[in-house]
Design an enzyme around this catalytic site. Structure first.
Site, PDB file in Angstrom:
ATOM      1  N   LYS A  82     -12.386  -4.510   2.383  1.00  0.00           N
ATOM      2  CA  LYS A  82     -11.796  -3.642   3.399  1.00  0.00           C
ATOM      3  C   LYS A  82     -12.668  -2.408   3.532  1.00  0.00           C
ATOM      4  CE  LYS A  82      -7.743  -0.988   4.646  1.00  0.00           C
ATOM      5  NZ  LYS A  82      -6.353  -0.643   4.334  1.00  0.00           N
ATOM      6  N   TYR A 126      -3.002  -8.524  16.626  1.00  0.00           N
ATOM      7  CA  TYR A 126      -1.942  -8.032  17.515  1.00  0.00           C
ATOM      8  C   TYR A 126      -1.903  -8.842  18.811  1.00  0.00           C
ATOM      9  CZ  TYR A 126      -2.327  -4.238  14.195  1.00  0.00           C
ATOM     10  OH  TYR A 126      -2.369  -3.522  13.022  1.00  0.00           O
ATOM     11  N   CYS A 177       0.856  -1.180   0.000  1.00  0.00           N
ATOM     12  CA  CYS A 177       0.000   0.000   0.000  1.00  0.00           C
ATOM     13  C   CYS A 177       0.893   1.231   0.000  1.00  0.00           C
ATOM     14  CB  CYS A 177      -0.897   0.016   1.233  1.00  0.00           C
ATOM     15  SG  CYS A 177      -2.205   1.263   1.108  1.00  0.00           S
ATOM     16  N   LYS A 191     -11.852  -7.122   6.491  1.00  0.00           N
ATOM     17  CA  LYS A 191     -11.218  -6.237   7.454  1.00  0.00           C
ATOM     18  C   LYS A 191     -12.083  -5.010   7.698  1.00  0.00           C
ATOM     19  CE  LYS A 191      -7.223  -3.344   7.829  1.00  0.00           C
ATOM     20  NZ  LYS A 191      -6.118  -2.747   7.140  1.00  0.00           N
ATOM     21  N   CYS A 203      -3.675   6.275   0.009  1.00  0.00           N
ATOM     22  CA  CYS A 203      -3.173   4.968  -0.415  1.00  0.00           C
ATOM     23  C   CYS A 203      -2.710   4.957  -1.871  1.00  0.00           C
ATOM     24  CB  CYS A 203      -4.224   3.891  -0.170  1.00  0.00           C
ATOM     25  SG  CYS A 203      -4.682   3.791   1.577  1.00  0.00           S
ATOM     26  N   SER A 213      -6.386  -2.711  14.700  1.00  0.00           N
ATOM     27  CA  SER A 213      -5.812  -1.953  15.815  1.00  0.00           C
ATOM     28  C   SER A 213      -6.856  -1.433  16.803  1.00  0.00           C
ATOM     29  CB  SER A 213      -4.981  -0.790  15.265  1.00  0.00           C
ATOM     30  OG  SER A 213      -5.782   0.052  14.449  1.00  0.00           O
ATOM     31  N   CYS A 236      -0.013   4.255   1.644  1.00  0.00           N
ATOM     32  CA  CYS A 236      -0.340   5.291   2.639  1.00  0.00           C
ATOM     33  C   CYS A 236       0.773   5.557   3.655  1.00  0.00           C
ATOM     34  CB  CYS A 236      -1.661   4.993   3.339  1.00  0.00           C
ATOM     35  SG  CYS A 236      -1.640   3.493   4.299  1.00  0.00           S
ATOM     36  N   ARG A 239     -10.802   8.021   3.507  1.00  0.00           N
ATOM     37  CA  ARG A 239     -10.582   6.967   2.522  1.00  0.00           C
ATOM     38  C   ARG A 239     -11.899   6.416   1.941  1.00  0.00           C
ATOM     39  NH1 ARG A 239      -5.355   6.867   3.753  1.00  0.00           N
ATOM     40  NH2 ARG A 239      -4.490   5.899   5.623  1.00  0.00           N
TER      41      ARG A 239
HETATM   42  C1  PBG Z   1      -2.950   0.472   4.921  1.00  0.00           C
HETATM   43  C2  PBG Z   1      -3.512  -0.313   6.043  1.00  0.00           C
HETATM   44  C3  PBG Z   1      -4.309   0.104   7.114  1.00  0.00           C
HETATM   45  C4  PBG Z   1      -4.438  -0.993   7.966  1.00  0.00           C
HETATM   46  C5  PBG Z   1      -3.761  -2.051   7.367  1.00  0.00           C
HETATM   47  N1  PBG Z   1      -3.205  -1.621   6.164  1.00  0.00           N
HETATM   48  C6  PBG Z   1      -4.845   1.435   7.477  1.00  0.00           C
HETATM   49  C7  PBG Z   1      -5.785   2.151   6.653  1.00  0.00           C
HETATM   50  O1  PBG Z   1      -6.351   1.657   5.672  1.00  0.00           O
HETATM   51  O2  PBG Z   1      -5.950   3.322   6.988  1.00  0.00           O
HETATM   52  C8  PBG Z   1      -5.167  -1.014   9.274  1.00  0.00           C
HETATM   53  C9  PBG Z   1      -4.742  -2.065  10.233  1.00  0.00           C
HETATM   54  C10 PBG Z   1      -5.188  -1.858  11.637  1.00  0.00           C
HETATM   55  O3  PBG Z   1      -5.987  -0.961  11.975  1.00  0.00           O
HETATM   56  O4  PBG Z   1      -4.715  -2.634  12.471  1.00  0.00           O
HETATM   57  N2  PBG Z   1      -3.813   0.862   3.944  1.00  0.00           N
END
Ligand code: PBG
Length: 322
Positions: A195, A313, A120, A248, A130, A274, A122, A217
């Site tokens: 996602k 995690y 990615c 996700k 991204c 996260s 970003c 996004r």
């Molecule tokens: C990158 C990406 C993101 C996450 C994984 N790859 C962040 C986003 O899309 O802003 C999030 C992972 C997480 O929150 O643990 N594009």
């Protein structure tokens, strides 16, 4: 026929019978640990919103990886925090880029560990989006070029699997094409197929220093209200050559995992992101929940929903209990 012929409690009476009839068992083989690698040496920088998670410089990452292998972790997902960023994310495609360096070091020092890398832009762009921004919009087709180059560069550095998370249309096909042209025909692609544009990514953006500097996004990630659209996204990524697909975040999207798994016959991954992790940690710090039980319940529920692979995690803290 029902009560008193049927009594559901008969099969719940003892631990042994509960063990015998259990439908879902979490194992170490299901789990992937995300890791953040940053420049410098001897850096182990805590991430405030994710207690227990750090940005590691390559030397510290190797130590961490060895510790994970000893705990029984078999796979990691790498994210990079580069020394500097640029407009288009070219910095992510360099032979000596941060993730490329980490891959080489880990391949040498922890050869048994399976290495997945996020693909990615970003974390690598100055604006935190991204892809390549033209007139305030992320340009889909221009972004495919940097994503392809990034994937090939990671492949050359020894990655075992690439995981595009950008949500551009057509990126799986492009990445497959350029990998094959560079003779990486056997490198699998795990696409973040469904996602969502989620508030659950908040802490990650602190960890990866990847928050968008303007806007959000929503023009490329999915609307959390949609489920049929997820099936379409997944179908397209499979057509384009994804070997595995991901949903996700995980917890608010267990229905998507289940629908996807029922519809398509390929491995599904789910990302316990996260914000999901941060909520558990915050409640645990306050003594409001039994953290260990909660984590097992959460991860088991993701597997029960249909995930074959769980990116979490919590992997490091739970692996040696499985
Ligand atoms: C990158 C990406 C993101 C996450 C994984 N790859 C962040 C986003 O899309 O802003 C999030 C992972 C997480 O929150 O643990 N594009």
């Amino acid at each position: 026929m029902s009560f008193p012929i049927h009594r559901m409690r008969r099969l719940r009476k003892t631990e042994t019978i509960r063990n015998l009839v259990r439908e879902t068992t979490l194992t170490r083989n299901d789990l992937v640990m995300p890791l953040f690698v940053c420049p410098g040496s001897r850096v182990k920088k805590p991430i405030a919103s994710m207690p227990g998670i750090f940005q590691h410089s390559v030397d510290e990452l190797v130590k961490e990886a060895k510790r994970l292998v000893d705990l029984g972790v078999q796979a990691v997902l790498l994210f990079g925090i580069p020394e500097y960023k640029d407009e288009h994310g070219h910095v992510a495609c360099q032979e000596h880029g941060i993730v490329q360096k980490a891959l080489r070091a880990l391949k040498k020092e922890t050869p048994r560990l399976y290495l997945i890398a996020d693909v990615c832009n970003c974390e690598y762009t100055t604006h935190g989006h991204c892809g390549t921004v033209i007139d305030g919009e992320v340009d889909n087709d221009l972004t495919l070029a940097t994503l392809g180059a990034q994937a090939v560069s990671l492949a050359r550095a020894g990655v075992d699997m690439v995981a595009p998370s950008d949500m551009m249309d057509g990126r799986v096909a492009r990445i497959r094409q350029v990998l094959d042209e560079s003779h990486f025909e056997y490198l699998p692609i795990m696409s973040y197929a469904a996602k969502y544009a989620s508030a659950f990514y908040g802490p990650f953006r602190e960890a990866a220093e990847s928050a968008p500097q303007f806007g959000n996004r929503a023009s490329y990630q999915m609307d959390p209200a949609n489920s049929n659209e997820a099936l379409r996204e997944i179908a397209l990524d499979i057509e384009e050559g994804a070997d595995l697909v991901m949903v996700k975040p995980a917890l608010s999207y267990l229905d998507i995992i289940r629908r996807g798994k029922d519809e398509f016959n390929l491995p599904f991954a789910a990302y316990n992101v996260s914000g999901e992790y941060a909520m558990v940690k915050a409640a645990a710090q306050k003594g409001w929940i039994d953290e260990n039980r909660l984590v097992l319940e959460i991860l088991t529920s993701i597997k029960r929903a249909g995930a074959d692979i769980i990116i979490s995690y919590h992997t490091q803290e739970i692996c040696n209990q499985l």
